[in-house]
Every structure is written in structure tokens, then in C-alpha cells.
Design an enzyme around this catalytic site. Structure first.
Site, PDB file in Angstrom:
ATOM      1  N   ALA A 156       2.365  -2.110   5.816  1.00 29.97           N
ATOM      2  CA  ALA A 156       3.632  -2.427   5.153  1.00 29.97           C
ATOM      3  C   ALA A 156       3.447  -2.248   3.660  1.00 29.97           C
ATOM      4  O   ALA A 156       2.402  -2.590   3.104  1.00 29.97           O
ATOM      5  CB  ALA A 156       4.057  -3.855   5.458  1.00 29.97           C
ATOM      6  N   ALA A 197       0.983  -4.303  -0.623  1.00 29.65           N
ATOM      7  CA  ALA A 197       0.793  -3.606   0.652  1.00 29.65           C
ATOM      8  C   ALA A 197      -0.204  -4.378   1.501  1.00 29.65           C
ATOM      9  O   ALA A 197      -1.056  -5.101   0.972  1.00 29.65           O
ATOM     10  CB  ALA A 197       0.310  -2.173   0.424  1.00 29.65           C
ATOM     11  N   ASP A 198      -0.088  -4.206   2.798  1.00 25.10           N
ATOM     12  CA  ASP A 198      -1.053  -4.818   3.703  1.00 25.10           C
ATOM     13  C   ASP A 198      -1.184  -3.952   4.951  1.00 25.10           C
ATOM     14  O   ASP A 198      -0.206  -3.364   5.415  1.00 25.10           O
ATOM     15  CB  ASP A 198      -0.631  -6.235   4.093  1.00 25.10           C
ATOM     16  CG  ASP A 198      -1.787  -6.994   4.714  1.00 25.10           C
ATOM     17  OD1 ASP A 198      -2.688  -7.403   3.954  1.00 25.10           O
ATOM     18  OD2 ASP A 198      -1.812  -7.149   5.949  1.00 25.10           O
ATOM     19  N   THR A 199      -2.402  -3.888   5.469  1.00 22.91           N
ATOM     20  CA  THR A 199      -2.699  -3.063   6.636  1.00 22.91           C
ATOM     21  C   THR A 199      -3.344  -3.911   7.723  1.00 22.91           C
ATOM     22  O   THR A 199      -4.197  -4.749   7.435  1.00 22.91           O
ATOM     23  CB  THR A 199      -3.657  -1.910   6.250  1.00 22.91           C
ATOM     24  OG1 THR A 199      -3.027  -1.098   5.250  1.00 22.91           O
ATOM     25  CG2 THR A 199      -3.992  -1.038   7.451  1.00 22.91           C
TER      26      THR A 199
END
Length: 200
Positions: free
Chosen positions: A108, A71-73
Site C-alpha cells: 500500500a 508505504a507498507d508491504t
């Protein structure tokens, strides 16, 4: 059932996955997080989430039933990604830019196994009240902004800055749980596996 691995060092993501009763193992998967030239924020977070999941999968070469989550923000203001602040001046500049305005938070999440990968991108809108300079300085002094995208944590002390939110609160924290649960279901991994008070 596949074995789930979380390719993330984020304590917030670990807490969120635990919250929905999912059993998982944390995995260290390092990738280059430098944005590409002219890369959109949505493409950036999707690429990093997928890259983390696939890097984690390559670490687990011997385990055929592995499923890896990445995940990445990104905090996005006026189309520009605000990453983790480099220093105090950078953090104060970010908070000043966010003060009294609405910005986007894109997260994501990606799941990969030996056969396929799926991703979801969730965009939320967060509005900050005006932040006074002394508040920004006191917030930096708390230590909380140092390792946070955009220089703030909505689930922490910065909650007092938030006037409104449209979208996924858990997505702003770092893992959109509704979409994550949907993805897990596609890979045969149920939520609510390990709930507190479960005597079985």
C-alpha cells in the site's frame, strides 16, 4: 509545487523514488505496526501506509505545503501475514513455507497533505521454486533476510528462488511505481524532475 517527504526508513523505497526522478526528503515517522485482531492483510498494509503518512505530516506542523508519502508491504501466504523474521528459526520456517508455492505480496502507498489523503493497494503473486534446506540456511547466513517482510528480498540474492511473478515487480520490492506516479500526479508532484545527465 508541494514539498514531498518520504516517511520510510527503507533504502529500497528511496531507490525506487529516485529511479523515477522524484525529489524528496526522508522523514522518520514511527508508528505501531502490530496487526489488529481479524484485520485482513489489505486493511493492514493500507492502515500502516496511511498511518506513516499522517504521522509524518504531524511532524511537519510548521510546513503548510508538505505532502508525505507512506508505504507498507506484506508477504501473505494462505491469508497469513509473514512479517520480518524474529530470528534464524523464524526465517527458515518462512522460507520452508514459501518453498515451491505461490504467495501474495501486498504493498500500500499513501499520500497525505493538509487537505486530503489517498491510498493505493497493489497485490502481486510470486511463485518460488523448491528451496533446499542448505540453500535456506546459506541465505540466512548472508544477512539479507533479517529485515525483510517474508524473510526475502526479490531484488537481492533471493532472485534465484523466483520462478514467476504476476503483478508489479517494484511493488514486491516495496513501492509500486506506476500507482505511485499516478498518486503523485494527483497531488501536483511530477516524476522525472531530476534525471541523471540533466544539465539544467
Amino acid at each position: 509545487m508541494p514539498s514531498l517527504y518520504l516517511a520510510s526508513g527503507s533504502p529500497r523505497r528511496r531507490e525506487l523514488l529516485t529511479q523515477i526522478g522524484v525529489s524528496f526528503t526522508v522523514l522518520n515517522a514511527q508508528i505501531d505496526e502490530t496487526p489488529f485482531d481479524h484485520e485482513t492483510p489489505a486493511a493492514y498494509v493500507e492502515r500502516l501506509a496511511l498511518g506513516k503518512a499522517q504521522a509524518g505530516l504531524s511532524v511537519l506542523a510548521a510546513e503548510q505545503q508538505a505532502c508525505v508519502m507512506g508505504a507498507d508491504t506484506a508477504v501473505v501466504l494462505d491469508g497469513r501475514i509473514l512479517g520480518k523474521p524474529a530470528d534464524e528459526a523464524d526465517a527458515l520456517a518462512m522460507l520452508t513455507a514459501l518453498s515451491g508455492r505461490e504467495h501474495e505480496v501486498m504493498t500500500a502507498v499513501a499520500l497525505s497533505d493538509r487537505h486530503r489523503s489517498e491510498t493505493r493497494i497493489v497485490t502481486s503473486r510470486v511463485r518460488f521454486r523448491p528451496i533446499q534446506p542448505h540453500e535456506a540456511q546459506a541465505y540466512w547466513a548472508s544477512g539479507e533476510p533479517a529485515d525483510k517482510a517474508g524473510g526475502y528480498a526479490i531484488q537481492g540474492l533471493a532472485a534465484i528462488f523466483v520462478e514467476g511473478l504476476q503483478g508489479s515487480y517494484s511493488g514486491v520490492v516495496g513501492l509500486p511505481l506506476c500507482e505511485t506516479a499516478e498518486l503523485l500526479g494527483h497531488f501536483g508532484i511530477p516524476c522525472w524532475q531530476c534525471l541523471e545527465g540533466d544539465e539544467s
